[in-house]
Scaffold this motif. Structure first.
Motif: not given
Ligand SMILES: Cc1cc2nc3c(=O)[nH]c(=O)nc-3n(C[C@H](O)[C@H](O)[C@H](O)COP(=O)(O)OP(=O)(O)OC[C@H]3O[C@@H](n4cnc5c(N)ncnc54)[C@H](O)[C@@H]3O)c2cc1C
Length: 564
Positions: A9-10, A12, A41, A132-133
């Motif tokens: 997602v974000a 990755g 998300n 809500v995730r």
């Molecule tokens: C409802 C909601 C609203 C939000 N609103 C805002 C906003 O308005 N502004 C803002 O700045 N931020 C917002 N955020 C926060 C923002 O979305 C996160 O900070 C951001 O997505 C983090 O990015 P990330 O890549 O670390 O994790 P994520 O985007 O959460 O991605 C992590 C992914 O890794 C996958 N994963 C985990 N472990 C494994 C594994 N072992 N193998 C394979 N896949 C795996 C998960 O399934 C997940 O999809 C919001 C979040 C949510 C849930």
């Protein structure tokens, strides 16, 4: 070079796309255990509310697009279950079949995000309690809402007659971003919403008095707030609806409960692989996103970051930093010397047409880290020229260093153009700017957009006035036995007046200086601080000891709420 990215997602997805742009030859595998890659998300609460009508609008990208456009082997339904750093391999499990395969890597990037806090409270798994995730979470909530509640439950047993009434009562637990956004969307859907929050304020990064403004706004828009109260459990009542029980003994009936108790870094894989975990519980990385293993990088919600202002390790779960970090990891893997500057926690939330935004350090953070070298100001400038229709006040709090004027943090609330002010201040903080720089900032102006002295300039001017000694200030919480001079017009006093004040309207002050004490400090008050400043300049130049009560009656109201 073979790169495996965990999490699609974000962080990755931005890492994968950037890496391809820099290295056409790299083999890139991006694994995501959920059903979608790179989905929005941040839009989930608005899909629940129906603002974003179609679920497909949230799916901004797809596995197929990653393959076609970036030649990235994107695999959904694929979970990384074990890292072997010594062999440089990852075990991948097909979520549908359970089949496990083993992939080698040259570089590994972890962007697994955060896990939702879900305490083992009695009844937490009852139907009707949601988080809500993910997209499936939002889908489940929409389905639950649309199904309605059984009405006259049990009648069908006897008569075959059964009615459905819409669900109408929601309890949202947790007053952070996601909780508030979801709560607002449920209000728009016609729900009677109660927000239960364990802390004594919503939006924990805000200082309390600023959060009070948000709380007042939420209540004016029909939300019920239950602050200072933690949830102790859930029950299902006889008619199938839910009851939320709190530590104070209250019971809130609900047709739906949203759990939004915060998140913590998902460090399971990293821990098992022996990677260093920091003091705040996130994966420890350097400024090039490298973990304690030089071939493994980590980004996003799962890591600890350096707070740009305080220099301390912190956890910041925001999309902007996650995207930037993903990009930096890709740069470094591709041989570039990119570095992460740290996070300021710049954030914004929209609520019922208003916005609350902040950047940098809050007063409570500065107090927590023991920083005494700071001052704060409150101001309430108009969002644009007052004579042009639609101008709205912005409540601003700005924090800066006393010794050199460096900007440390800012918080702003209002109904018009709050975001551009905090964005400008966020940029200023990152550039190490001072309040004197804010005075000089050249910003867009025409009457519908701003003022010739933009709120950002104005903040600089007020703060610089304080540091230059042109405008000594005092804050309500530290006001004591000084002489209180209110320079507003008598008609304004009818709205509200602080005790012990003497009223001399600004226009009469020059002629009535003889009524003021010369042996006592005079605290000057008006509505927002501006007229008090004019009065104060007059007094100082006439030999009086005068201080401005920062933010005037407007800040008194909120600070007073703290005291009472
Ligand atoms: C409802 C909601 C609203 C939000 N609103 C805002 C906003 O308005 N502004 C803002 O700045 N931020 C917002 N955020 C926060 C923002 O979305 C996160 O900070 C951001 O997505 C983090 O990015 P990330 O890549 O670390 O994790 P994520 O985007 O959460 O991605 C992590 C992914 O890794 C996958 N994963 C985990 N472990 C494994 C594994 N072992 N193998 C394979 N896949 C795996 C998960 O399934 C997940 O999809 C919001 C979040 C949510 C849930």
């Amino acid at each position: 070079m073979k790169v495996i990215i965990v999490g699609g997602v974000a962080g990755g997805a931005s890492c994968a796309a950037r890496l391809r742009r820099l290295d056409e030859k790299a083999e890139i595998i991006m694994v995501e255990r959920g059903p979608y890659v790179s989905y929005a998300n941040c839009g989930l609460p608005y899909h629940i509310g129906g603002v974003i009508e179609k679920e497909s609008s949230l799916l901004v990208s797809s596995e197929a697009m990653f393959r076609a456009m970036f030649a990235v082997d994107a695999r959904t339904g694929c979970e990384a279950i074990k890292i072997s750093p010594d062999k440089k391999t990852v075990d991948l499990r097909n979520v549908a079949t359970g089949e496990v395969t083993n992939e080698s890597y040259d570089k590994l990037v972890l962007s697994p995000g955060a896990v939702t806090v879900r305490p083992p409270l009695p009844g937490i798994d009852l139907p009707g309690i949601f988080q809500v995730r993910t997209v499936p979470d939002a889908r489940a909530i929409r389905e639950w809402l649309e199904r309605g509640s059984l009405f006259l439950a049990g009648m069908h047993k006897y008569s075959g007659f059964q009615t459905v009434r819409p669900k109408t009562r929601a309890v949202v637990i947790g007053g952070g971003f996601i909780g508030l956004e979801t709560a607002e969307n449920l209000v728009h859907r016609g729900f009677d919403v109660t927000l239960v929050e364990m802390l004594d304020q919503v939006l924990a990064p805000l200082d309390r008095e600023m959060a009070r403004i948000v709380e007042g706004y939420l209540e004016r828009h029909g939300m019920r707030l239950a602050l200072n109260d933690g949830v102790s459990g859930f029950k299902q009542s006889a008619n199938g609806s839910l009851e939320v029980l709190t530590k104070s003994g209250k019971v809130y009936p609900a047709d739906i409960v949203i759990l939004s108790l915060g998140v913590r870094p998902d460090t399971a894989l990293a821990k098992a692989a022996g990677l260093e975990i920091g003091e705040r519980g996130g994966i420890r990385v350097d400024d090039q996103m490298r973990t304690s293993d030089p071939d493994i990088f980590a980004v996003g919600d799962a890591i600890e970051v350096k707070d740009f202002v305080t220099g301390q390790w912190s956890l910041i779960a925001l999309a902007g930093p996650a995207n930037r970090q993903g990009r930096i990891a890709a740069d470094v893997i591709a041989g570039r010397d990119s570095r992460f500057r740290g996070t300021q926690g710049t954030s914004i939330i929209g609520l019922f047409g208003a916005a609350a935004a902040w950047t940098g350090a809050s007063e409570k953070t500065l107090n927590r880290v023991g920083d005494k070298d700071f001052e704060k100001i409150y101001l309430y400038p108009n969002s644009h020229a007052g004579y042009y229709p639609g101008a709205r006040p912005i409540a601003m709090k700005v924090l800066f260093r006393k010794s050199d004027g460096r900007l440390l943090g800012a918080q702003a609330l209002g109904e018009d153009n709050v975001d551009k002010r905090i964005s400008a201040l966020a940029m200023a903080i990152q550039m190490g700017a001072t309040i004197y720089d804010l005075e000089e900032a050249e910003l867009c102006y025409s009457p519908q957009f701003g003022s010739a002295k933009d709120p950002v300039n104005f903040a600089g001017m007020v703060a610089a006035g304080v540091l230059r000694g042109d405008m000594p200030i005092r804050h309500w919480e530290s006001a004591g036995q000084e002489f209180l001079l209110d320079v507003r017009e008598p008609v304004e006093l009818a709205v509200e007046q602080a005790p012990r004040t003497v009223n001399i309207p600004l226009g009469q002050l020059r002629a009535r200086l003889g009524e003021l004490p010369r042996n006592k400090e005079i605290l000057v008050i008006c509505r927002s601080g501006q007229r008090a400043y004019y009065a104060q300049r007059m007094l100082l130049q006439n030999g009086f000891k005068a201080r401005n009560l920062s933010g005037g009656m407007l800040s008194r109201y909120h600070v007073q709420l703290l005291v009472n």
